[in-house]
Design a protein around this motif. Structure first.
Motif, short mmCIF file in Angstrom:
data_model
loop_
_atom_site.label_atom_id
_atom_site.label_comp_id
_atom_site.label_asym_id
_atom_site.label_seq_id
_atom_site.Cartn_x
_atom_site.Cartn_y
_atom_site.Cartn_z
N PHE A 1 -44.79 -78.11 -26.32
CA PHE A 1 -44.69 -76.74 -25.84
C PHE A 1 -43.89 -76.63 -24.54
O PHE A 1 -43.78 -75.56 -23.98
CB PHE A 1 -46.10 -76.15 -25.64
N GLU B 1 -46.87 -77.22 -34.38
CA GLU B 1 -45.77 -76.38 -34.86
C GLU B 1 -46.29 -75.08 -35.45
O GLU B 1 -45.69 -74.03 -35.25
CB GLU B 1 -44.91 -77.14 -35.87
N THR B 2 -47.42 -75.14 -36.15
CA THR B 2 -47.99 -73.91 -36.71
C THR B 2 -48.50 -72.98 -35.62
O THR B 2 -48.66 -71.79 -35.85
CB THR B 2 -49.14 -74.20 -37.71
N LYS B 3 -48.72 -73.53 -34.43
CA LYS B 3 -49.20 -72.73 -33.30
C LYS B 3 -48.06 -72.34 -32.35
O LYS B 3 -48.32 -71.88 -31.25
CB LYS B 3 -50.28 -73.52 -32.55
N GLY B 4 -46.82 -72.60 -32.79
CA GLY B 4 -45.68 -72.13 -32.01
C GLY B 4 -45.01 -73.15 -31.12
O GLY B 4 -44.26 -72.76 -30.22
N SER C 1 -42.45 -75.28 -29.40
CA SER C 1 -41.01 -75.06 -29.32
C SER C 1 -40.20 -76.33 -29.55
O SER C 1 -39.03 -76.26 -29.90
CB SER C 1 -40.66 -74.46 -27.96
N HIS D 1 -39.68 -79.78 -31.68
CA HIS D 1 -40.02 -80.38 -32.97
C HIS D 1 -39.83 -81.89 -32.83
O HIS D 1 -38.72 -82.39 -32.87
CB HIS D 1 -39.18 -79.79 -34.08
N ASP E 1 -50.96 -74.22 -25.77
CA ASP E 1 -49.53 -73.99 -25.57
C ASP E 1 -49.16 -73.76 -24.11
O ASP E 1 -48.01 -73.51 -23.80
CB ASP E 1 -49.05 -72.83 -26.43
#
Length: 177
Positions: free
Chosen positions: A11, A74-77, A79, A81, A145
């Motif tokens: 994040f 990733e499912t929670k946003g 940034s 990867h 996050d």
């Protein structure tokens, strides 16, 4: 001689802490002596001119991240990867037994919640063959996050400055027992 900071960040919080640690380490040193590298871009063989290694990542599921916890992030946003985190990097890096290493992590401060990526990284690095490994600091985030809690970047910079002044982390120093 230089310092290499290897980090994993999903994040952006751990990345920001790594940059602040670099700022602290760089005070009084030429900035090119400190390099920040993502775990998925980190060398499998640590260059000979590296005299201090700092390894940090976020705490997920009480430890270092793994593929499943990164997918969940990733499912929670998330940034960033990340395919290769510090766990996987440690599993493949060629050990330099006498290289001083200090770990750090970021995590949410929840009462009585155990686990630390920094502590898990220490165990994994020692099992890999590194002998001079110590657990460093935890830097706190408000939620999964983020953001980082107020003052954490200042604290990370001060910690980096303190690391730069430690005699036991200089080349040729022996491990504290």
């Amino acid at each position: 001689m230089r310092t290499l900071i290897i980090h994993e960040s999903l994040f952006g919080n751990t990345k920001a802490v790594a940059a602040a640690i670099k700022q602290g380490l760089s005070r009084g040193k030429a900035p090119d002596h400190v390099e920040v590298v993502r775990a998925d871009e980190a060398p499998g063989v640590i260059p000979d001119d590296v005299s201090l290694l700092i390894v940090g990542g976020p705490t997920h599921a009480f430890s270092m991240t793994r593929e499943s916890t990164r997918k969940d992030a990733e499912t929670k946003g998330a940034s960033e990867h990340v395919r290769t985190g510090i766990r996987e990097w440690i599993d493949t890096v060629l050990p330099k037994p006498d290289l001083p290493i200090v770990t750090f992590d970021t995590r949410v401060k929840v009462k009585l919640l155990p686990g630390s990526a920094a502590k898990s990284a220490v165990r994994a690095l020692r099992a890999r063959g590194f002998r001079r490994v110590e657990q460093g600091e935890t830097f706190w985030v408000e939620d999964t996050d983020g953001p980082l809690r107020a003052g954490e970047l200042v604290r990370a910079e001060e910690w980096g400055h303190d690391l730069a002044s430690r005699a036991d982390l200089r080349p040729g120093a022996t491990a504290a027992r």
